[in-house]
Motif scaffolding. Structure first.
Motif, PDB file in Angstrom:
ATOM      1  N   THR A 148       0.831  -1.207   0.000  1.00 50.34           N
ATOM      2  CA  THR A 148       0.000   0.000   0.000  1.00 50.34           C
ATOM      3  C   THR A 148       0.864   1.255   0.000  1.00 50.34           C
ATOM      4  O   THR A 148       0.560   2.235  -0.687  1.00 50.34           O
ATOM      5  CB  THR A 148      -0.917   0.008   1.254  1.00 50.34           C
ATOM      6  N   GLU A 149       1.981   1.201   0.736  1.00 50.32           N
ATOM      7  CA  GLU A 149       2.847   2.383   0.806  1.00 50.32           C
ATOM      8  C   GLU A 149       3.552   2.662  -0.527  1.00 50.32           C
ATOM      9  O   GLU A 149       3.633   3.806  -0.971  1.00 50.32           O
ATOM     10  CB  GLU A 149       3.886   2.210   1.926  1.00 50.32           C
ATOM     11  N   ILE A 150       4.051   1.604  -1.165  1.00 51.71           N
ATOM     12  CA  ILE A 150       4.738   1.841  -2.448  1.00 51.71           C
ATOM     13  C   ILE A 150       3.724   2.213  -3.522  1.00 51.71           C
ATOM     14  O   ILE A 150       4.008   3.020  -4.411  1.00 51.71           O
ATOM     15  CB  ILE A 150       5.633   0.646  -2.859  1.00 51.71           C
ATOM     16  N   HIS A 151       2.530   1.661  -3.417  1.00 47.42           N
ATOM     17  CA  HIS A 151       1.463   2.018  -4.348  1.00 47.42           C
ATOM     18  C   HIS A 151       1.121   3.511  -4.230  1.00 47.42           C
ATOM     19  O   HIS A 151       0.964   4.209  -5.233  1.00 47.42           O
ATOM     20  CB  HIS A 151       0.236   1.156  -4.037  1.00 47.42           C
ATOM     21  N   ALA A 152       1.034   3.998  -2.998  1.00 43.22           N
ATOM     22  CA  ALA A 152       0.727   5.418  -2.762  1.00 43.22           C
ATOM     23  C   ALA A 152       1.835   6.308  -3.316  1.00 43.22           C
ATOM     24  O   ALA A 152       1.564   7.378  -3.872  1.00 43.22           O
ATOM     25  CB  ALA A 152       0.541   5.669  -1.267  1.00 43.22           C
ATOM     26  N   LEU A 153       3.087   5.854  -3.194  1.00 40.34           N
ATOM     27  CA  LEU A 153       4.217   6.613  -3.755  1.00 40.34           C
ATOM     28  C   LEU A 153       4.051   6.771  -5.264  1.00 40.34           C
ATOM     29  O   LEU A 153       4.135   7.882  -5.802  1.00 40.34           O
ATOM     30  CB  LEU A 153       5.537   5.893  -3.436  1.00 40.34           C
ATOM     31  N   TYR A 154       3.769   5.651  -5.958  1.00 40.43           N
ATOM     32  CA  TYR A 154       3.603   5.715  -7.413  1.00 40.43           C
ATOM     33  C   TYR A 154       2.412   6.583  -7.805  1.00 40.43           C
ATOM     34  O   TYR A 154       2.488   7.360  -8.745  1.00 40.43           O
ATOM     35  CB  TYR A 154       3.470   4.302  -8.003  1.00 40.43           C
ATOM     36  N   GLU A 155       1.311   6.457  -7.072  1.00 37.88           N
ATOM     37  CA  GLU A 155       0.137   7.275  -7.405  1.00 37.88           C
ATOM     38  C   GLU A 155       0.427   8.759  -7.237  1.00 37.88           C
ATOM     39  O   GLU A 155       0.013   9.580  -8.062  1.00 37.88           O
ATOM     40  CB  GLU A 155      -1.057   6.879  -6.526  1.00 37.88           C
ATOM     41  N   THR A 156       1.149   9.099  -6.179  1.00 42.80           N
ATOM     42  CA  THR A 156       1.449  10.513  -5.930  1.00 42.80           C
ATOM     43  C   THR A 156       2.370  11.058  -7.014  1.00 42.80           C
ATOM     44  O   THR A 156       2.161  12.153  -7.535  1.00 42.80           O
ATOM     45  CB  THR A 156       2.097  10.689  -4.541  1.00 42.80           C
ATOM     46  N   LEU A 157       3.396  10.284  -7.375  1.00 45.28           N
ATOM     47  CA  LEU A 157       4.340  10.754  -8.385  1.00 45.28           C
ATOM     48  C   LEU A 157       3.680  10.831  -9.768  1.00 45.28           C
ATOM     49  O   LEU A 157       3.938  11.746 -10.542  1.00 45.28           O
ATOM     50  CB  LEU A 157       5.577   9.856  -8.434  1.00 45.28           C
ATOM     51  N   LEU A 158       2.829   9.868 -10.077  1.00 43.50           N
ATOM     52  CA  LEU A 158       2.166   9.862 -11.383  1.00 43.50           C
ATOM     53  C   LEU A 158       0.988  10.835 -11.423  1.00 43.50           C
ATOM     54  O   LEU A 158       0.529  11.216 -12.500  1.00 43.50           O
ATOM     55  CB  LEU A 158       1.676   8.453 -11.738  1.00 43.50           C
ATOM     56  N   GLY A 159       0.491  11.209 -10.240  1.00 42.02           N
ATOM     57  CA  GLY A 159      -0.636  12.137 -10.194  1.00 42.02           C
ATOM     58  C   GLY A 159      -1.922  11.516 -10.673  1.00 42.02           C
ATOM     59  O   GLY A 159      -2.805  12.198 -11.181  1.00 42.02           O
ATOM     60  N   LYS A 160      -2.048  10.195 -10.553  1.00 41.84           N
ATOM     61  CA  LYS A 160      -3.309   9.561 -10.931  1.00 41.84           C
ATOM     62  C   LYS A 160      -3.512   8.255 -10.183  1.00 41.84           C
ATOM     63  O   LYS A 160      -2.557   7.660  -9.688  1.00 41.84           O
ATOM     64  CB  LYS A 160      -3.365   9.326 -12.443  1.00 41.84           C
TER      65      LYS A 160
END
Lengths: 258, 258
Positions: free
Chosen positions: B193-205
């Motif tokens: 969940t934490e790495i997923h949130a990192l990718y979502e934040t960086l990708l902005g989607k």
């Protein structure tokens, strides 16, 4: 333009018209029917071949300068052109082949170690892709020859240009997943097999037949025509063409193709 | 190092130690718990904020120079750092906020229109990502302040730095599909969940939950640990960590994550 007087003026006064310490080098890839080539020049004062390059006029953007250089070498303007990396290792010009005095001798201008062309230079790499059958290679004023080489068997290049080609190819392969590429390299109307072969050649690997072309269609970049190509009695594949408006938009904004 | 004498020496003699006409500007993104920030500096002689930057020592590679600049501003070395684009529009320094004479006045050095810092400069953009909680922002000798801003509400930047940030973010989003990113931005052991949130934040989607982390596992970049984090009575997700060897290899060679 390439008179001895013009060359002398460029060497002695070029820093007034061009930005010193910065050059552009272009990895120009040529595609035609599953063959991939690289455009190289043979500088008058170098033993090895190298990438075509040049300097940036003080009134030009980087893209305009790269376009001008590519146009001068290939005869083709406005082709797919991308900046990929800037190279600035302090020893990038220190090669066995490059000799400053020999370089000046080849120009007929007296050697001057303070000349603007001799000082440390950082080079901006651009890569381009075009159809090599459409181009007319032409050497620049400091070169004897300009020619296409098969990428697989291209000779060792001077300076850090081998590394530049490797990086250009790496960026091109990554960008194939994010930009539409092909407009200049295929006939106006083409089959899925043809565009598939283009992608396989550029990526240097076999692809699932359903991969890229289907994504291009799904994204609206490719449109199916109500026309077929007649190859044999039982084989007449549909023809496709690029939707130029969607293509240009994707080129500007990027997509995710994979 | 930031004494008036050091500043004067840099202005008057810097071209002997640094490559003139070329600078580096850094878009340093900071991530922490789904927040994305940008590091900015407030130059003594500019009204607007701008990106941290600097010049390239004649003995440095571009990567070494960018590393030095990022280390000086954040206190962190060797973080994820990528060159993304070089900027050279002839009018890139002509902004309302920038005034050459004011700039010199702020340094206490007499204005000289032939000074190496005044002539046309092409700037190489690097972007970096780090954990903003771990950094200690520090202004350079020509700046009054250096601080993190929420990326969404960051102020208008001087020169062409707004465009640089846009391009940096675009490249970062493309490169997220081709390089492993996260080593500096997550705890050593983390949940999917934490790495997923990192990718979502960086990708902005928003991303399909099964997307990136599963690819990272399939590529051997993430390894599942025989440990769980206890969140509640019925919720104790597995912990993961990066396989540093596979990670470094992927960072060097690239992968296809999407």
């Amino acid at each position: 333009m390439n008179t001895p007087a013009a060359i002398e003026d460029f060497i002695l006064n070029g820093h007034l018209h061009y930005v010193p310490h910065v050059s552009i080098d272009c990895a120009i890839f040529g595609y035609h029917e599953q063959q991939l080539k690289l455009l190289l020049i043979k500088h008058k004062a170098l033993d090895d071949w190298c990438l075509p390059g040049g300097y940036i006029k003080r009134t030009e953007t980087l893209g305009q300068a790269a376009n001008r250089i590519v146009l001068e070498r290939t005869g083709i303007g406005n082709l797919f052109l991308q900046q990929f990396k800037t190279f600035g290792d302090p020893d990038r010009a220190k090669t066995n082949s490059f000799d400053e005095e020999k370089w000046f001798k080849a120009t007929g201008v007296r050697f001057n170690k303070n000349n603007w062309l001799i000082d440390q230079t950082i080079s901006i790499g651009f890569y381009a892709i075009t159809d090599f059958e459409k181009s007319v290679p032409k050497p620049d004023m400091m070169a004897d020859d300009c020619a296409w080489f098969d990428l697989d068997t291209a000779p060792h290049l001077d300076f850090d240009h081998d590394e530049m080609v490797k990086e250009a190819q790496h960026t091109m392969r990554v960008q194939l997943y994010h930009y539409p590429i092909g407009y200049n390299m295929l006939p106006e109307k083409f089959t899925l097999t043809e565009i598939h072969a283009l992608y396989e050649t550029l990526l240097g690997k076999k692809l699932d037949i359903s991969n890229f072309p289907k994504k291009l269609i799904a994204l609206g970049l490719l449109k199916k025509l109500d026309e077929k190509r007649s190859i044999g009695a039982h084989h007449s594949p549909h023809l496709y063409m690029f939707d130029k408006e969607a293509y240009d938009k994707a080129l500007k904004e990027g997509v995710v193709l994979s």
